[in-house]
Motif scaffolding. Structure first.
Motif, short mmCIF file in Angstrom:
data_model
loop_
_atom_site.label_atom_id
_atom_site.label_comp_id
_atom_site.label_asym_id
_atom_site.label_seq_id
_atom_site.Cartn_x
_atom_site.Cartn_y
_atom_site.Cartn_z
N GLN A 45 0.85 -1.19 0.00
CA GLN A 45 0.00 0.00 0.00
C GLN A 45 0.88 1.24 0.00
O GLN A 45 1.36 1.69 1.04
N ARG B 147 -2.52 4.98 -1.35
CA ARG B 147 -3.43 4.12 -0.57
C ARG B 147 -4.02 2.95 -1.35
O ARG B 147 -4.71 2.12 -0.77
N GLN B 148 -3.72 2.82 -2.63
CA GLN B 148 -4.21 1.66 -3.38
C GLN B 148 -3.53 0.40 -2.88
O GLN B 148 -2.33 0.35 -2.69
N MET B 149 -4.31 -0.64 -2.63
CA MET B 149 -3.76 -1.93 -2.19
C MET B 149 -3.40 -2.73 -3.43
O MET B 149 -4.25 -3.02 -4.27
N MET C 171 3.49 0.67 2.80
CA MET C 171 3.10 -0.24 3.87
C MET C 171 2.90 -1.60 3.22
O MET C 171 2.25 -1.69 2.17
N PHE D 9 1.48 -5.50 3.71
CA PHE D 9 0.60 -6.34 4.51
C PHE D 9 0.74 -7.80 4.08
O PHE D 9 0.70 -8.12 2.89
N PHE E 236 -5.53 -10.34 7.69
CA PHE E 236 -4.40 -9.47 7.42
C PHE E 236 -3.57 -9.24 8.67
O PHE E 236 -4.10 -9.17 9.78
N THR F 178 -0.82 -6.59 10.68
CA THR F 178 -0.94 -5.18 11.02
C THR F 178 -0.07 -4.28 10.16
O THR F 178 -0.12 -3.07 10.29
N LYS G 221 -14.32 8.94 -3.79
CA LYS G 221 -12.99 8.68 -3.24
C LYS G 221 -12.76 9.47 -1.96
O LYS G 221 -11.96 9.07 -1.11
N TYR G 222 -13.42 10.59 -1.84
CA TYR G 222 -13.34 11.41 -0.64
C TYR G 222 -14.76 11.80 -0.23
O TYR G 222 -15.59 12.11 -1.08
N TYR H 106 -13.87 -3.32 3.99
CA TYR H 106 -12.89 -3.21 5.06
C TYR H 106 -12.86 -1.77 5.55
O TYR H 106 -13.10 -0.83 4.79
N GLN I 44 -10.07 0.81 7.30
CA GLN I 44 -8.67 1.00 7.67
C GLN I 44 -8.56 2.24 8.54
O GLN I 44 -8.86 3.35 8.10
N LYS J 33 -4.09 3.97 12.09
CA LYS J 33 -2.86 3.19 12.26
C LYS J 33 -2.68 2.18 11.13
O LYS J 33 -1.80 1.33 11.20
N LYS J 34 -3.50 2.28 10.11
CA LYS J 34 -3.40 1.44 8.90
C LYS J 34 -3.88 0.01 9.11
O LYS J 34 -3.68 -0.83 8.25
N PHE J 35 -4.49 -0.26 10.26
CA PHE J 35 -4.98 -1.61 10.50
C PHE J 35 -6.22 -1.87 9.67
O PHE J 35 -7.17 -1.09 9.70
N LEU J 36 -6.23 -3.00 8.94
CA LEU J 36 -7.35 -3.36 8.08
C LEU J 36 -8.30 -4.27 8.84
O LEU J 36 -7.92 -5.35 9.26
N PHE K 117 -12.37 0.38 2.27
CA PHE K 117 -11.99 -0.32 1.05
C PHE K 117 -13.03 -1.36 0.70
O PHE K 117 -13.48 -2.14 1.54
N PHE L 134 -8.56 -4.97 -4.65
CA PHE L 134 -9.11 -3.86 -3.89
C PHE L 134 -9.47 -2.68 -4.77
O PHE L 134 -8.84 -2.41 -5.79
N GLY L 135 -10.48 -1.95 -4.32
CA GLY L 135 -10.79 -0.66 -4.90
C GLY L 135 -9.82 0.38 -4.38
O GLY L 135 -8.97 0.09 -3.54
N PRO L 136 -9.92 1.62 -4.86
CA PRO L 136 -8.98 2.67 -4.50
C PRO L 136 -9.19 3.24 -3.10
O PRO L 136 -8.38 4.01 -2.61
N GLY L 137 -10.28 2.85 -2.45
CA GLY L 137 -10.55 3.36 -1.10
C GLY L 137 -11.37 4.64 -1.12
O GLY L 137 -11.29 5.43 -2.06
N THR L 138 -12.13 4.82 -0.06
CA THR L 138 -12.89 6.05 0.15
C THR L 138 -12.47 6.62 1.51
O THR L 138 -12.63 5.95 2.54
N ARG L 139 -11.91 7.82 1.47
CA ARG L 139 -11.53 8.46 2.74
C ARG L 139 -12.71 9.23 3.27
O ARG L 139 -13.13 10.22 2.68
#
Lengths: 117, 114
Positions: A39, A43-45, A89, A91, A107, A109, B9-10, B35, B37, B40-43, B90, B105-110
């Protein structure tokens, strides 16, 4: 439930050098899949590499390779000739082959990798 | 060709509002996931649907409701947003004859709740 442990929250490596990221997992299953995802700041996984547990041969994708030790339940990622674009990052993830798990992924951490120019 | 797409996305909104995030995959997968996130980046897995059927429903407040109109779409609706809901969400997909075991995964939505 399976657990995935990444014991290194942060790692750093000099550009062009090699770095190894650690991952251990806990399972009673004999067959499963393991993955490393990256990542970056975008932020793309992104899938880096995948390993099937029934395969003894370690998976390799260009500069990325794994050291899969099934008995030790260890799945480390080696990045050779590190590049600035490898900063991200990382994972580690586990997926069962059992149909009743709903294709669930577990996953770790994450390990934040910094590449030093 | 976007494999897994999310909109928006936002998303910036006030506490107490209701919002939705949409997800679509064109990979022919039969399982989709949401998911969360945290900072702390924990999924953390929230939900999983297989062929429109809810398979995984982790301990998530019932203000979160997933909806899968067909196996290519899995939307997430959130009621009465709280500050703690601020995170990156995500969407992902896997499985089926087309996709195999890897999760995409998709690009995520903040999501930012003010």
């Amino acid at each position: 439930a399976q657990t995935v442990t990444q014991s290194q929250p942060e790692m750093s490596v000099q550009e062009a050098e090699t770095v190894t990221l650690s991952c251990t997992y806990d399972t009673s299953e004999s067959d499963y899949y393991l993955f490393w995802y990256k990542q970056p700041p975008s932020r793309q996984m992104i899938l880096v590499i995948r390993q099937e547990a029934y395969k003894q041969q370690n998976a390799t994708e260009n500069r990325f390779s794994v050291n899969f030790q099934k008995a030790a339940k260890s799945f480390s990622l080696k990045i050779s000739d590190s590049q600035l674009g490898d900063a991200a990052m990382y994972f580690c993830a586990y997926r069962s082959v059992l149909l009743n798990t709903g294709n669930q992924f577990y996953f770790g951490t994450g390990t934040s990798l910094t590449v030093i120019p | 060709d976007t494999a897994v797409s999310q909109t928006p996305k936002y998303l910036v909104t006030q506490m107490g509002n209701d919002k939705s995030i949409k997800c679509e995959q064109n990979l022919g997968h039969d399982t989709m996931y949401w998911y969360k996130q945290d900072s702390k980046k924990f999924l953390k897995i929230m939900f999983s649907y297989n062929n429109k059927e809810l398979i995984i429903n982790e301990t998530v407040p019932n203000r979160f409701s997933p909806k899968s109109p067909d196996k290519a779409h899995l939307n997430l609706h959130i009621n009465s947003l709280e500050l703690g809901d601020s995170a990156v969400y995500f969407c992902a997909s896997s499985g089926g004859l087309a996709g195999g075991v890897t999760q995409y995964f998709g690009p995520g939505t903040r999501l930012t709740v003010l």
